[in-house]
Design a protein around this motif. Structure first.
Motif, PDB file in Angstrom:
ATOM      1  N   GLY A 133      15.663  11.280 -13.851  1.00  0.00           N
ATOM      2  CA  GLY A 133      14.624  11.789 -14.471  1.00  0.00           C
ATOM      3  C   GLY A 133      13.736  10.368 -14.100  1.00  0.00           C
ATOM      4  N   HIS A 134      13.931   9.911 -13.346  1.00  0.00           N
ATOM      5  CA  HIS A 134      12.917   9.061 -12.611  1.00  0.00           C
ATOM      6  C   HIS A 134      13.531   8.251 -11.754  1.00  0.00           C
ATOM      7  N   LEU A 135      11.796   7.559 -10.870  1.00  0.00           N
ATOM      8  CA  LEU A 135      12.693   6.631  -9.660  1.00  0.00           C
ATOM      9  C   LEU A 135      11.476   5.577  -9.616  1.00  0.00           C
ATOM     10  N   GLU A 136      12.549   4.567  -8.850  1.00  0.00           N
ATOM     11  CA  GLU A 136      11.643   3.209  -8.670  1.00  0.00           C
ATOM     12  C   GLU A 136      11.296   3.362  -7.032  1.00  0.00           C
ATOM     13  N   VAL A 137      10.506   3.034  -6.677  1.00  0.00           N
ATOM     14  CA  VAL A 137      10.056   2.655  -5.590  1.00  0.00           C
ATOM     15  C   VAL A 137       9.974   1.072  -5.084  1.00  0.00           C
ATOM     16  N   VAL A 138      10.482   0.187  -4.574  1.00  0.00           N
ATOM     17  CA  VAL A 138      10.290  -1.695  -4.585  1.00  0.00           C
ATOM     18  C   VAL A 138      10.043  -1.678  -3.514  1.00  0.00           C
ATOM     19  N   THR A 139       8.820  -2.513  -2.875  1.00  0.00           N
ATOM     20  CA  THR A 139       9.144  -3.437  -1.593  1.00  0.00           C
ATOM     21  C   THR A 139       8.488  -4.762  -2.899  1.00  0.00           C
ATOM     22  N   SER A 140       8.384  -5.974  -1.829  1.00  0.00           N
ATOM     23  CA  SER A 140       8.546  -7.780  -1.949  1.00  0.00           C
ATOM     24  C   SER A 140       7.138  -7.338  -3.053  1.00  0.00           C
ATOM     25  N   ARG A 141       6.152  -6.691  -2.735  1.00  0.00           N
ATOM     26  CA  ARG A 141       4.944  -6.577  -3.607  1.00  0.00           C
ATOM     27  C   ARG A 141       4.912  -5.667  -4.928  1.00  0.00           C
ATOM     28  N   LEU A 142       4.919  -4.866  -5.001  1.00  0.00           N
ATOM     29  CA  LEU A 142       5.309  -3.475  -5.948  1.00  0.00           C
ATOM     30  C   LEU A 142       6.143  -3.197  -5.817  1.00  0.00           C
ATOM     31  N   ARG A 143       6.192  -2.061  -7.582  1.00  0.00           N
ATOM     32  CA  ARG A 143       7.131  -1.866  -8.261  1.00  0.00           C
ATOM     33  C   ARG A 143       6.418  -0.364  -8.839  1.00  0.00           C
ATOM     34  N   LEU A 144       7.115   0.885  -8.170  1.00  0.00           N
ATOM     35  CA  LEU A 144       6.507   2.326  -8.053  1.00  0.00           C
ATOM     36  C   LEU A 144       7.403   2.751  -9.342  1.00  0.00           C
ATOM     37  N   THR A 145       6.770   3.434 -10.390  1.00  0.00           N
ATOM     38  CA  THR A 145       7.475   3.885 -10.998  1.00  0.00           C
ATOM     39  C   THR A 145       7.442   5.373 -11.772  1.00  0.00           C
ATOM     40  N   TYR A 146       8.267   6.419 -11.374  1.00  0.00           N
ATOM     41  CA  TYR A 146       7.453   7.417 -11.479  1.00  0.00           C
ATOM     42  C   TYR A 146       8.285   9.294 -12.151  1.00  0.00           C
ATOM     43  N   ASP A 147       8.420   9.551 -12.973  1.00  0.00           N
ATOM     44  CA  ASP A 147       9.168  10.266 -13.771  1.00  0.00           C
ATOM     45  C   ASP A 147       9.127  12.203 -12.670  1.00  0.00           C
ATOM     46  N   LYS A 148       8.697  12.131 -11.785  1.00  0.00           N
ATOM     47  CA  LYS A 148       8.951  12.632 -10.556  1.00  0.00           C
ATOM     48  C   LYS A 148       7.997  14.665 -11.235  1.00  0.00           C
ATOM     49  N   GLY A 149       7.411  14.401 -12.482  1.00  0.00           N
ATOM     50  CA  GLY A 149       6.772  15.251 -12.237  1.00  0.00           C
ATOM     51  C   GLY A 149       5.045  15.578 -11.991  1.00  0.00           C
ATOM     52  N   PRO A 150       3.792  16.300 -12.723  1.00  0.00           N
ATOM     53  CA  PRO A 150       2.424  16.119 -12.315  1.00  0.00           C
ATOM     54  C   PRO A 150       2.195  14.710 -12.856  1.00  0.00           C
ATOM     55  N   PHE A 151       1.332  14.388 -12.247  1.00  0.00           N
ATOM     56  CA  PHE A 151       0.978  12.672 -12.312  1.00  0.00           C
ATOM     57  C   PHE A 151       0.751  12.666 -13.569  1.00  0.00           C
ATOM     58  N   THR A 152       0.647  11.525 -14.363  1.00  0.00           N
ATOM     59  CA  THR A 152       0.215  11.062 -16.328  1.00  0.00           C
ATOM     60  C   THR A 152       0.277  10.015 -15.864  1.00  0.00           C
ATOM     61  N   THR A 153      -0.723   9.263 -16.903  1.00  0.00           N
ATOM     62  CA  THR A 153      -0.639   8.236 -17.180  1.00  0.00           C
ATOM     63  C   THR A 153       1.002   7.457 -17.600  1.00  0.00           C
ATOM     64  N   SER A 154       1.577   8.328 -17.840  1.00  0.00           N
ATOM     65  CA  SER A 154       2.242   7.529 -19.016  1.00  0.00           C
ATOM     66  C   SER A 154       4.264   7.802 -17.899  1.00  0.00           C
ATOM     67  N   LEU A 163       0.530  -1.044   0.194  1.00  0.00           N
ATOM     68  CA  LEU A 163       0.304   0.333  -0.403  1.00  0.00           C
ATOM     69  C   LEU A 163       0.999   1.219  -0.004  1.00  0.00           C
ATOM     70  N   VAL A 164       0.628   1.964  -1.012  1.00  0.00           N
ATOM     71  CA  VAL A 164       1.571   3.761  -1.028  1.00  0.00           C
ATOM     72  C   VAL A 164       0.852   4.282  -1.432  1.00  0.00           C
ATOM     73  N   ARG A 165       0.793   5.429  -0.477  1.00  0.00           N
ATOM     74  CA  ARG A 165      -0.097   6.550  -1.580  1.00  0.00           C
ATOM     75  C   ARG A 165       1.059   7.633  -1.580  1.00  0.00           C
ATOM     76  N   LEU A 166      -0.056   8.613  -2.812  1.00  0.00           N
ATOM     77  CA  LEU A 166       0.816   8.841  -4.104  1.00  0.00           C
ATOM     78  C   LEU A 166      -0.671  10.389  -3.567  1.00  0.00           C
ATOM     79  N   GLU A 167       0.949  11.272  -3.467  1.00  0.00           N
ATOM     80  CA  GLU A 167       0.318  13.102  -3.616  1.00  0.00           C
ATOM     81  C   GLU A 167       0.645  13.823  -4.158  1.00  0.00           C
ATOM     82  N   TYR A 168       0.050  14.559  -5.052  1.00  0.00           N
ATOM     83  CA  TYR A 168       0.359  16.031  -6.141  1.00  0.00           C
ATOM     84  C   TYR A 168       0.073  17.208  -5.380  1.00  0.00           C
ATOM     85  N   ALA A 169       0.948  18.251  -5.531  1.00  0.00           N
ATOM     86  CA  ALA A 169       0.504  19.349  -4.920  1.00  0.00           C
ATOM     87  C   ALA A 169       1.361  20.550  -5.749  1.00  0.00           C
ATOM     88  N   GLU A 170       0.555  21.251  -7.210  1.00  0.00           N
ATOM     89  CA  GLU A 170       1.648  22.388  -7.426  1.00  0.00           C
ATOM     90  C   GLU A 170       1.740  23.290  -6.172  1.00  0.00           C
TER      91      GLU A 170
END
Length: 798
Positions: free
Chosen positions: A68-89, A32-39
């Motif tokens: 340019g991007h980061l990954e957060v990895v646990t035993s259950r998930l791999r999160l990939t994020y480009d550090k910008g506004p949340f987008t599908t890609s 379980l991860v919490r994802l926040e974005y605030a301008e």
């Protein structure tokens, strides 16, 4: 404001946080991860209506930052994020070890409602069958998302505040097929389900009808004379004055007893309590407090208003001063008279005087807190108000239409509610309104109610809509009566599951896929549920076939051997099948090793207190263990100094059932108890013996009509060890195929010669495939043929 407040720990451990200027990722659990974005770069650390406890033990995870991007990895998930506004890609979460690598990837903004397994719904008002559900936290492809961006907030002083818009706040559950663990993660962050009072697990009587006090007493007298127990009396809106000047109030809201119906409310409530019932009153608070109310002047005084104006005191749940007076003036005086809890009937939508604040959630939350004052065990009765509502049981699902379609939907919506942690739904058993009288429909609804979280009979304000069993034909009245008794007999089992729900995060009723998540078949039986740890129930939601006199229900049995608790029929599992039941039965199946404690009384009392005589259902064939949990009824039910536990153990190799000793706070238990061990469908070649504290005693032994063996031992001290032995490795008896076929065919509305031929063919000594092919050629009605095949094919030994 009411007190006490719920405990919160909303600020996450800094060690669980990965953040930038405008984004923040919090790893709450391994799935379980919490994802926040605030301008504006401002993040929310106050508790929300959903998230009370973001401070969790920091799970193992690693961060791979490649610029340019980061990954957060646990035993259950791999999160990939480009550090910008949340987008599908730019933002995704892949579930590790999930269903398929291709599908088990959540991408921000990708609308995938078909992948969510569903949660529950605010209300079933006017529903006539299936309606869309809000999402839960489990998904068929291994992930689910809870959007908390628009919930409101709980402040440090126990009050609430709206969120500022424009910020994204998501919780991504990535538990693969471990659905039960996803729900436990929800409870970890949102808070657990509370322990219900024991009496809430019995039968509730409710009807929208202008009873007088004498009529209500006469009704309860007739219930008692008929041996039909009830533990809760629900009084709908006619308890209060409803004939009001429309310029003042609609008449739906009221806090003043209707003295024409209840000339002495205190005496009326005292009588209900003396009978062993608790009382809840319906309240529609939206109209506020009019000048006709008994406490109008007192309410004005509490709020500094001039009663001479005769203006109604407006309902405003966002005003702390009003809410304080709402409890102190309006409710506590009625509670002092004997009202035990409140039915909050809010139907006016999700908007209040402060944008974003849901009045239904406010009522549920603050009523629950107020009910917990002075160390009492709180209970509310209201509609669902979104994620986090599991903290405020019991749920009232609303005014459904009387129809088979409504009945068919209810086991499904009850089970999927577990996907959002909402474990204590109460439906209008029998349906609320419209429709037509159908005795069979009413009876099947009562049977479903028995195997639901809370059983509450209810109907609309219509002289022909009533749910007393004697309002139906004798066949139906008898079955309904038997099942209403069974509900009270189940309370020892239900109350243990009540504690399990609060302690272990497992709702009483769950979909089959919570326990058998990797079996496709578990997703294909929406009307079948796990009912606690020991039982599976497949609700009957279609009428009986006229020719066969039984109703079919599609089911799935996991691997192993299963015994129908109500009929004694033994099945080999590991297959999908269609079960058939006459009016007097529904499929209630227990596996080898199951242990189910019951109140042994044939007609249990209204108040389901700790029984002096207990029955334990035992299915031989595998080891089993069950710990029956009881409490003294005080506090919140979590204080171990107020809880007693009685272990039950079945040793298959030795053939011995061990009961006790009870441990913990045993002072509120009977000093000694009678125990009946009922061995379901056990073979005849057993020799029952019993000991108490190692000393031999003479048990009372009997066989039931269903083929069960009952072994009874009287006066066992609660601190003693009782052992009941059958001999080494007892087995289940073969199904009485010929006898069951005869009973099925005898009841069938079919030709006598056909019935004779079917019985002859299926009980011959010819090979099974020959018998079944011969049956196919006899042109028997399809459901009758299928029901006969079910009996023959229940076990391989047939």
């Amino acid at each position: 404001m009411p007190s006490p407040s719920l405990p919160t720990s909303p600020v996450a451990d800094p060690g669980a946080v990965v953040a930038g200027d405008r984004w923040r990722i919090t790893v709450l659990t391994e799935g379980l991860v919490r994802l926040e974005y605030a301008e504006d770069g401002v993040f929310e650390d106050r508790a929300s209506t959903f998230a009370l406890h973001r401070r969790q033990p920091v799970p193992d995870f690693r961060v791979v930052d490649q610029g340019g991007h980061l990954e957060v990895v646990t035993s259950r998930l791999r999160l990939t994020y480009d550090k910008g506004p949340f987008t599908t890609s730019g933002l995704s979460v892949a579930v590790l070890g999930a269903v398929t690598n291709y599908h088990s990837v959540w991408r921000y903004g990708q609308d995938t409602p078909d992948r969510n397994l569903g949660g529950t719904v605010r209300t079933l008002d006017e529903a006539d069958g299936a309606i869309p559900l809000e999402p839960g936290v489990v998904g068929r492809w291994g992930y689910a998302v809870l959007d908390d961006s628009r919930s409101f907030l709980l402040t440090d002083d126990g009050w609430v505040a709206p969120r500022e818009g424009g910020r994204t706040d998501l919780y991504v559950f990535a538990y693969g097929h471990d659905h039960a663990e996803a729900v436990r993660a929800l409870y970890a962050v949102s808070g657990p389900q509370p322990v219900l009072p024991r009496w809430a697990l019995g039968n509730w009587w409710s009807r929208y009808h202008p009873y007088t006090a004498d009529e209500y007493a006469a009704l309860l007298d007739r219930f008692a004379a008929s041996g039909i127990p009830f533990s809760v009396a629900v009084l709908d809106m006619d308890w209060h004055v409803t004939d009001v000047d429309p310029a003042i109030s609609s008449g739906w809201t009221g806090y003043s007893w209707n003295r024409d119906l209840f000339p002495d409310p205190g005496a009326f409530l005292d009588d209900l309590h003396a009978r062993g019932l608790r009382v809840t009153l319906n309240v529609h608070p939206a109209d506020g407090v009019g000048p006709h109310e008994d406490v109008y002047e007192e309410m004005c005084a509490a709020l500094g208003l001039d009663p001479a104006t005769r203006e109604p005191v407006a309902f405003d749940v966002t005003d702390a001063a009003f809410l304080t007076a709402y409890f102190d003036v309006l409710h506590r005086r009625l509670e002092a008279e004997g009202v035990d809890f409140w039915w909050l009937d809010w139907q006016q939508g999700a908007h209040s005087r402060i944008a974003g604040i849901d009045p239904l959630w406010m009522l549920n939350h603050f009523h629950f807190l107020d009910a917990a004052r002075d160390g009492r065990r709180p209970l509310t009765f209201s509609r669902y108000a979104g994620p986090g509502s599991h903290r405020y049981p019991v749920g009232f699902s609303g005014d459904t239409v009387v129809s088979w379609a409504s009945l068919r939907f209810q086991p499904y919506v009850t089970a999927t509610a577990a996907n959002i942690g909402y474990g204590w739904w109460s439906h209008d058993v029998g349906g609320h309104m419209f429709g037509a009288k159908d005795d069979e429909l009413a009876t099947r609804w009562v049977q479903l109610g028995v195997f639901s979280p809370v059983l509450r009979l209810h109907s609309s304000n219509n002289p022909f809509m009533t749910k007393e069993p004697w309002a139906y034909a004798p066949e139906h009245a008898a079955v309904q009566t038997e099942f209403l008794r069974l509900r009270h007999r189940l309370v020892p089992y239900l109350h243990t599951m009540n504690h399990r729900a609060a302690r272990d995060g497992v709702p009483l009723v769950t979909p089959m896929y919570h326990r058998w998540s990797r079996h496709t078949e578990a997703y294909d039986v929406p009307g079948q549920v796990a009912f606690g740890s020991e039982l599976l129930v497949a609700a009957v939601t279609t009428p009986r076939d006229r020719a066969a006199a039984v109703a079919p229900v599609r089911a799935w049995l996991p691997d192993g051997v299963w015994v129908d608790v109500l009929t004694g029929l033994v099945y080999d599992g590991g297959r999908q099948l269609v079960l058939h039941r006459d009016l007097a039965s529904v499929p209630v199946l227990a596996p080898a090793g199951a242990l189910v404690p019951l109140d042994a009384a044939e007609v249990p009392a209204d108040d389901p207190v700790e029984p002096t005589w207990l029955e334990v259902l035992v299915v031989v064939g595998a080891d089993g263990a069950f710990t029956m949990v009881e409490d003294d009824g005080t506090g919140d039910g979590r204080d171990e100094s107020r809880v007693a536990r009685t272990p039950l153990r079945w040793d298959q190799a030795a053939g011995v059932l061990t009961v006790g000793p009870a441990t913990g706070a045993t002072g509120f238990l009977p000093a000694a108890r009678t125990w009946t061990a009922t061995f379901l469908s056990v073979a005849d070649d057993v020799a029952p013996v019993a000991t108490v504290e190692g000393a031999a005693v003479e048990p009372v032994v009997a066989r039931t009509a269903e083929g069960h063996l009952r072994v009874t031992v009287h006066d066992v001290p609660v601190g003693a060890v009782l052992r009941v032995g059958l001999g080494a490795a007892p087995t289940l008896r073969p199904n009485d195929v010929a006898g069951r076929l005869h009973r099925l065919l005898d009841a069938a509305q079919a030709g006598y010669e056909l019935k004779r031929r079917v019985l002859e063919v299926l009980t011959s000594d010819r090979p099974l495939h020959v018998r079944l092919s011969h049956l196919a050629a006899l042109d028997a009605p399809p459901v009758l043929r299928a029901a006969a095949e079910e009996i023959v094919l229940a076990r391989a030994s047939a």
